[in-house]
Design a protein around this motif. Structure first.
Motif, short mmCIF file in Angstrom:
data_model
loop_
_atom_site.label_atom_id
_atom_site.label_comp_id
_atom_site.label_asym_id
_atom_site.label_seq_id
_atom_site.Cartn_x
_atom_site.Cartn_y
_atom_site.Cartn_z
N ARG A 67 32.74 36.32 38.81
CA ARG A 67 31.36 36.07 39.21
C ARG A 67 30.89 37.17 40.15
O ARG A 67 31.67 37.68 40.97
N PHE A 68 29.62 37.54 40.04
CA PHE A 68 29.07 38.49 41.01
C PHE A 68 27.55 38.37 41.02
O PHE A 68 26.95 37.72 40.15
N THR A 69 26.94 38.96 42.02
CA THR A 69 25.48 38.99 42.10
C THR A 69 24.99 40.24 41.39
O THR A 69 25.15 41.36 41.88
N MET A 70 24.42 40.02 40.23
CA MET A 70 23.89 41.13 39.43
C MET A 70 22.46 41.40 39.85
O MET A 70 21.69 40.49 40.14
N GLY A 71 22.09 42.67 39.89
CA GLY A 71 20.72 43.02 40.21
C GLY A 71 20.62 43.93 41.41
O GLY A 71 21.62 44.30 42.03
N GLN A 72 19.42 44.25 41.76
CA GLN A 72 19.17 45.21 42.83
C GLN A 72 19.13 44.49 44.17
O GLN A 72 18.13 43.87 44.53
N THR A 73 20.22 44.57 44.90
CA THR A 73 20.31 43.90 46.20
C THR A 73 19.91 44.83 47.34
O THR A 73 19.79 44.39 48.48
N GLU A 74 19.73 46.11 47.04
CA GLU A 74 19.28 47.06 48.06
C GLU A 74 17.75 47.18 48.01
O GLU A 74 17.09 46.61 47.15
N GLU A 75 17.20 47.94 48.91
CA GLU A 75 15.75 48.10 48.97
C GLU A 75 15.22 48.71 47.67
O GLU A 75 15.75 49.71 47.18
N ASP A 76 14.17 48.12 47.13
CA ASP A 76 13.58 48.58 45.87
C ASP A 76 12.52 49.63 46.17
O ASP A 76 11.33 49.33 46.30
N LEU A 77 12.94 50.88 46.25
CA LEU A 77 12.02 51.94 46.66
C LEU A 77 10.95 52.21 45.61
O LEU A 77 9.86 52.69 45.94
N VAL A 257 30.27 48.02 40.70
CA VAL A 257 30.30 47.41 42.04
C VAL A 257 31.73 47.22 42.51
O VAL A 257 32.06 47.44 43.68
N ALA A 258 32.62 46.80 41.61
CA ALA A 258 34.06 46.68 41.90
C ALA A 258 34.33 45.89 43.17
O ALA A 258 35.05 46.33 44.06
N ASN A 259 33.78 44.69 43.24
CA ASN A 259 33.99 43.86 44.43
C ASN A 259 35.44 43.44 44.61
O ASN A 259 35.81 42.96 45.69
N ILE A 260 36.26 43.62 43.59
CA ILE A 260 37.67 43.26 43.73
C ILE A 260 38.33 44.04 44.87
O ILE A 260 39.27 43.57 45.50
N GLY A 261 37.79 45.22 45.16
CA GLY A 261 38.33 46.00 46.27
C GLY A 261 38.03 45.42 47.63
O GLY A 261 38.63 45.82 48.63
N ASN A 262 37.10 44.46 47.68
CA ASN A 262 36.75 43.81 48.95
C ASN A 262 37.38 42.43 49.08
O ASN A 262 36.96 41.63 49.91
N ASN A 263 38.36 42.13 48.22
CA ASN A 263 39.06 40.86 48.29
C ASN A 263 40.39 41.07 49.02
O ASN A 263 41.31 41.67 48.47
N PRO A 264 40.52 40.60 50.25
CA PRO A 264 41.77 40.81 51.00
C PRO A 264 42.90 39.90 50.56
O PRO A 264 44.04 40.07 51.00
N GLU A 275 39.50 33.16 46.41
CA GLU A 275 38.12 33.57 46.16
C GLU A 275 37.50 34.05 47.47
O GLU A 275 36.78 33.31 48.15
N VAL A 276 37.79 35.28 47.82
CA VAL A 276 37.32 35.85 49.08
C VAL A 276 36.74 37.23 48.81
O VAL A 276 37.39 38.09 48.22
N ILE A 277 35.51 37.44 49.22
CA ILE A 277 34.89 38.76 49.18
C ILE A 277 34.31 39.03 50.56
O ILE A 277 33.48 38.26 51.07
#
Length: 510
Positions: A67-77, A257-264, A275-277
């Motif tokens: 699971r992940f948050t798909m889409g533009q989560t940063e500022e939409d310039l 995005v590779a959020n798996i790298g932020n799972n300790p 399930e930790v990010i």
């Protein structure tokens, strides 16, 4: 009488033992449904392979889904709001470590020349990349037009000038060559370097009995008592791999995005994962908001991707070039992300499979994708057999009719072409009027990521742009993916699902 009762008792015990054995041992050689032996020609010859699990195809690395948050989560310039954040799930898959390089695409062109060059030169012309994509009215780029695709100096630079249609054809060719080599390596086929035109190997014609080639010494025995003694391999035998293809937008963004790298608390061989990010990556390399290498060593301060820092600044100052590349860099340049994928930001933007629409909140939350067009093989009306393969060695297909789709009563919509489903079709509130009000139609295809000629803003995986499927650019390349079949954690010695020892049950044997 006593002997008879004993005999009946033994029969009952034997029957009970047989049923217990079927239900508890779950022998792969015996049907749990009927009790009949598999792989026995005397019992019909139903052939069941002892499947060892999916092997990793050439060039690929495993991407565990989730699971992940798909889409533009940063500022939409750009203030387009064309990628609204939403939670989705993506199945596990395999992805090319790198973009497809010039040498890979030249191998494809060489094979096309060898197979079709004499009789179908138009096929080669259709496959060639557009090297004139480098030309700009007020730039001198003729050396790149002449040498970038052809010269050995650029062998392992990403191929550009390839449109969306060509990228899909390359993926199909690659699938066939990989499966052909698997069959050769395992002795099911013999090498054939002289195959041309309709006699080329194609995975679908082979599995459907319209390509025999030169059988190898290990050709599969046909266990069907009414069979011919030997047969071609089938997908059910477990040797042939799924097709290579372009990634969907969701797959590409998830892998970048590779959020798996932020799972300790990731799963290891000794403990289960959690399930930790801890954070969401802004860029694929994981550092929160920096484009430079941050660890204090000799690499500190170097750019982590190939992009354009500002107007007119393609590579920095002589003596200290910031990204050490004025055009695309070799495919293994820069630091890979946590999945081991190179250049998911910078170098070249990449085609994905999806059709572009600016409104994204209507997509499915499981394996989201816009662009489905349902096809089927052409068949002979008299006997419903497949049509003969065409002059290029491929099975002919056609799009399903509206009547066939509605008869299924399981598809969304009432047509096989769902590229504009609920967004551009007659039932939706949106119309695009391509060429008049917008540049959007059903052939508008998405490309993701920044290129060597883009600002850092486009390196955030949630950004998206589009071109027509027949267009190409000096800033857009591609990479391929392959579906993962079986356990989503990528381990072939495990099955999907959780198991809790003898009391909680156990997975079926292979």
């Amino acid at each position: 009488m006593k002997r008879t009762l004993i005999g009946v008792s033994l029969l009952c015990i034997g029957t009970a033992t047989f049923l217990t054995a079927c239900s508890s041992k779950q022998n792969v050689g015996v049907s749990q449904t009927t009790g009949w032996d598999y792989n026995d020609p005397r019992l019909g010859g139903f052939d069941v392979a002892n499947y060892p699990g999916q092997q990793t195809g050439p060039g690929l690395t495993f991407v565990e889904g989730g699971r992940f948050t798909m889409g533009q989560t940063e500022e939409d310039l750009t203030v387009e709001r064309n990628n609204i954040p939403r939670t989705v799930s993506v199945s596990s898959f395999y992805m090319d470590e790198t973009e497809v390089a010039n040498i890979h695409y030249r191998e494809y062109i060489y094979w096309m020349y060898r197979s079709y060059g004499s009789d179908y030169p138009e096929v080669i012309a259709k496959a060639l990349p557009d090297t004139t994509c480098w030309r700009k009215a007020l730039s001198y780029n003729e050396p790149l037009v002449q040498y970038y695709f052809r010269h050995a100096a650029y062998n392992y630079y990403p191929v550009v000038g390839v449109n969306w249609n060509q990228a899909n054809e390359f993926a199909k060719w690659r699938s066939d060559r990989v499966n052909e080599y698997i069959l050769i390596k395992n002795g099911f086929l013999k090498k054939n370097a002289t195959q041309v035109n309709e006699d080329i190997f194609d995975s679908e014609t082979y599995t459907n009995g319209q390509y025999d080639g030169t059988p190898g010494r290990n050709r599969k025995r046909d266990l069907d008592p009414q069979g011919s003694g030997k047969r071609n391999m089938r997908y059910s035998d477990g040797y042939l791999l799924p097709n290579y293809r372009l990634p969907t937008e969701a797959e590409w963004e998830y892998a970048a995005v590779a959020n798996i790298g932020n799972n300790p608390e990731r799963e290891t061989g000794r403990r289960r994962g959690e399930e930790v990010i801890t954070d969401r990556n802004v860029y694929p390399w994981g550092d929160a908001y920096t484009t430079r290498y941050g660890i204090r060593n000799s690499y500190q301060g170097q750019f982590l991707g190939n992009f354009k820092r500002g107007k007119g600044d393609a590579m920095g100052l002589a003596g200290g070039l910031n990204d050490n590349a004025d055009i695309p860099a070799p495919i293994y340049s820069y630091q890979p992300n946590s999945y081991g994928l190179y250049n998911m930001a910078g170098n070249v933007s990449e085609w994905v499979l999806d059709t572009y629409r600016p409104y994204t909140s209507d997509v499915n939350d499981f394996r989201p994708f816009r662009g489905n067009v349902y096809n089927t093989y052409k068949r002979i009306a008299e006997d419903n057999q497949l049509d003969e393969k065409d002059s290029l060695g491929h099975l002919s297909t056609r799009i399903l009719t509206d009547e066939e789709v509605m008869a299924k009563e399981i598809f969304d919509g009432n047509t096989a072409d769902l590229r504009n489903y609920q967004d551009g079709d007659s039932a939706s509130q949106y119309t695009y009027n391509y060429g008049m009000n917008t540049l959007i139609n059903n052939d508008s295809k998405i490309y993701k990521g920044a290129s060597w000629n883009d600002r850092a803003y486009w390196m955030s995986p949630g950004t998206r742009r589009f071109m027509q499927a027949k267009q190409s650019s000096s800033t857009v390349g591609f990479r391929c993916v392959m579906d993962r079949l079986g356990s989503p954690n990528g381990r072939n010695d495990e099955r999907a699902g959780n198991y809790f020892g003898k009391k909680g049950g156990r997975p079926p044997r292979k």
